[in-house]
Design a protein around this motif. Structure first.
Motif, PDB file in Angstrom:
ATOM      1  N   GLY A 123       4.752 -17.538 -37.253  1.00 34.46           N
ATOM      2  CA  GLY A 123       5.345 -18.869 -37.191  1.00 34.46           C
ATOM      3  C   GLY A 123       4.475 -19.916 -37.863  1.00 34.46           C
ATOM      4  O   GLY A 123       4.978 -20.814 -38.544  1.00 34.46           O
ATOM      5  N   THR A 151      13.780 -17.751 -41.058  1.00 33.66           N
ATOM      6  CA  THR A 151      13.263 -17.395 -39.729  1.00 33.66           C
ATOM      7  C   THR A 151      13.583 -15.959 -39.343  1.00 33.66           C
ATOM      8  O   THR A 151      13.333 -15.562 -38.211  1.00 33.66           O
ATOM      9  N   LEU A 182      10.846 -13.852 -37.690  1.00 33.13           N
ATOM     10  CA  LEU A 182      10.143 -14.429 -36.542  1.00 33.13           C
ATOM     11  C   LEU A 182      10.833 -14.047 -35.238  1.00 33.13           C
ATOM     12  O   LEU A 182      12.042 -13.791 -35.202  1.00 33.13           O
TER      13      LEU A 182
END
Length: 260
Positions: free
Chosen positions: A151, A175, A178
Motif C-alpha cells: 500500500g 488496487t 492490495l
C-alpha cells in the motif's frame, strides 16, 4: 478533456501465415474535465489496451484520440513529449514504477528533476508536500521500495505521478494487488485527490463494486467493444446487456457486491 473516436486496435503475429487479433473494436468514449469514467470488463476484454491508447502509449490501428482538443495522433514525438506531463498512468503493480535501487525520496524527486519542474534547492520541500498529499509518513523518505508495504509503494507511485501535476490519469487496476483494507484506503485517497485537483480519471477495473464507488460514468467492455454505457446506478442496478448482467451475477456469487 479526453475523446476517443472509433478506436480499433488489431494485433498481427506470424510471418508467412499471419494471424490477426482485434483487441479493441470501434470504440468511442469521452470524459469531461474533472469527470471519472469506469471501464469494466473481464480479463482480455481490451480495457488495458484502450487505456494505453488514450495516452498514446500504444498506437491504434484506426481512430483518433483528442486531449483537451488536441489530436494526439497528429503530434510529432517532440510535441507529444511536451504534453506528456499532463497525461499519466498509475499501474496495477507499483514495482513497475519504482526503481528498487532508489530511495523513496529519489523515486518521487526523479520526475521533478527530469522535467525541471522545481529548482534543485526546492525539491526536498516539494517531495515532502507530495508525501503529505498521499498520506505517507516522513520517516519513510529514506527507505527503499522493498522496505515498505504494498500500500505504501502504491502511494509512492501515485506521488510520482502527481509530482507532474497531471490533468488526466489512467488508473489501471491500481488496487488489484492490495488487500481489502489497504485497497479501501488507496481508493479513498485517489477520490480525495481527484476532488482537490479536478483530475480527469479513466479508471480500469474488473471489480463492479469499485467502479460504482469511484466513477460517475461506466462503460462495460466485452471482446474489445463497448456493450453498454451510462451511470453506475443505471447500468449496474438495471443492466440492459446480457454480458453486464453476467458480470453482476458473478459479483453476487462471489459476495463481492456491497449491496448484497
Amino acid at each position: 478533456m479526453i475523446e476517443l473516436e472509433a478506436i480499433t486496435k488489431i494485433y498481427t503475429k506470424g510471418f508467412l501465415r499471419q494471424q490477426k487479433t482485434t483487441a479493441v473494436n470501434n470504440v468511442s468514449l469521452s470524459i469531461k474535465k474533472g469527470g471519472s469514467l469506469g471501464l469494466v470488463g473481464e480479463s482480455g476484454s481490451g480495457k488495458t489496451t484502450l487505456g494505453r491508447i488514450a495516452l498514446r502509449l500504444i498506437e491504434p490501428t484506426i481512430g483518433t484520440v483528442r486531449f483537451d482538443g488536441v489530436n494526439l495522433m497528429a503530434l510529432s514525438r517532440s510535441a507529444l513529449r511536451q504534453i506528456r506531463p499532463r497525461m499519466q498512468i498509475v499501474f496495477q503493480d507499483p514495482d513497475t514504477s519504482l526503481d528498487p535501487r532508489m530511495t523513496v525520496r529519489e523515486c518521487i524527486a526523479e520526475p521533478l528533476k527530469i522535467w525541471n519542474l522545481v529548482e534543485p534547492q526546492d525539491r526536498e520541500d516539494r517531495v515532502l508536500e507530495l508525501f503529505d498529499l498521499v498520506g505517507l509518513q516522513p520517516d519513510l523518505i529514506g527507505r527503499f521500495p522493498f522496505e515498505i508495504s504494498g500500500g505504501q509503494k502504491q502511494r509512492v507511485a501515485l506521488a510520482r505521478v502527481l509530482a507532474l501535476s497531471p490533468e488526466f490519469i489512467v488508473a489501471d487496476e491500481p488496487t488489484a494487488a492490495l488487500d481489502l483494507s489497504v485497497q479501501a484506503q488507496v481508493l479513498s485517497l485517489i477520490k480525495t485527490i481527484q476532488k482537490k485537483t479536478n483530475l480527469t480519471l479513466l479508471f480500469i477495473s474488473h471489480d463492479l463494486q469499485i467502479i460504482e464507488q469511484m466513477c460517475d460514468t461506466v462503460a462495460v467492455m466485452h471482446k474489445g467493444a463497448i456493450v453498454e454505457q451510462g451511470t453506475p446506478r443505471g447500468i449496474l442496478r438495471d443492466p440492459k446487456d446480457p454480458y453486464t448482467q453476467k458480470l453482476i451475477d458473478a459479483a453476487y456469487e462471489s459476495e463481492a457486491w456491497l449491496g448484497k
